[in-house]
Write an enzyme that holds these catalytic residues in place. Structure first.
Site, PDB file in Angstrom:
ATOM      1  N   GLU A  73       0.819  -1.212   0.000  1.00  0.00           N
ATOM      2  CA  GLU A  73       0.000   0.000   0.000  1.00  0.00           C
ATOM      3  C   GLU A  73       0.856   1.266   0.000  1.00  0.00           C
ATOM      4  O   GLU A  73       0.372   2.360   0.303  1.00  0.00           O
ATOM      5  CB  GLU A  73      -0.945  -0.019   1.200  1.00  0.00           C
ATOM      6  N   TYR A 119     -11.475  18.185  20.115  1.00  0.00           N
ATOM      7  CA  TYR A 119     -10.174  17.676  19.688  1.00  0.00           C
ATOM      8  C   TYR A 119     -10.245  16.988  18.334  1.00  0.00           C
ATOM      9  O   TYR A 119      -9.281  17.004  17.564  1.00  0.00           O
ATOM     10  CB  TYR A 119      -9.587  16.743  20.749  1.00  0.00           C
TER      11      TYR A 119
END
Length: 210
Positions: A73, A119
């Protein structure tokens, strides 16, 4: 950081992610950009057992320069670097909750994870779900490359999360936040949850950039 230090950092983060359950078996891969290419974890390598000396060094066109055979990948990492000039690290995981979320139907592919926490907004932002292609299929790299300039966070359908950051520290922090927010999405799936408003998201982005 020197190349040796970057190799050590990849190994340390791989072990940390694996030991905390973000990776299983030989799934997942980590890379760091170099001036002449990138360092990336080898194929069929457990994130928990990365030998710094055997990490693959790959050119910008994908050719192996040294080390073990790179992850199949690697093209996903190169696609992210090609579109995001300021980012120097990419992490791809098969973490449980993000993979589960990537399998759901009827989600918005341009904003697959809602802004549930402050966050998440500051560290991740919007997440794009790329269409399914078999692992290693070059078409997946093309799909990621087309949207990577707008998204540092990508959820590969029926596969897992991909995240790029300016440093390996920020890339790991971002993909961890992405995984934990995916967990929240699934926990709250049948509840009346409140997402942050566009105005609240914009305020957080302005605060985090100041």
């Amino acid at each position: 950081m020197s190349e040796r230090e970057l190799r050590e950092q990849i190994s340390e983060y791989g072990k940390s992610l694996f030991n905390r359950g973000y990776g299983v078996g030989t799934s997942g891969n980590i890379s760091v950009r170099l001036p002449d290419g990138m360092l990336i974890t080898p194929t069929n390598c457990s994130l928990g057992k990365i030998d710094p000396e055997r990490i693959s060094k790959v050119s910008l066109n994908g050719s192996l320069l040294e080390g073990d055979k790179p992850s199949k990948e690697a093209f996903l990492h190169l696609a992210m670097y090609g579109a995001r000039e300021r980012d120097d690290a990419v992490v791809h995981l098969h973490s449980t909750y993000s993979v589960a979320l990537s399998c759901l139907q009827d989600v918005d592919p341009e904003n697959v994870i809602p802004p549930l926490t402050a966050y998440f907004v500051m560290k991740v932002g919007r997440v794009f779900r790329a269409p399914y292609y078999p692992p290693g299929d070059a078409q997946l790299g093309n799909a990621v490359g087309k949207i990577a300039s707008q998204y540092r966070a990508v959820l590969l359908a029926n596969h897992g999360p991909l995240f790029s950051g300016s440093t390996l520290d920020s890339a790991v922090a971002g993909i961890e936040e992405m995984e934990e927010t995916a967990k929240l999405v699934l926990l709250l799936k049948n509840e009346k949850a409140s997402s942050l408003t566009p105005e609240q998201c914009q305020d957080l982005l302005e605060r985090s950039s100041s």
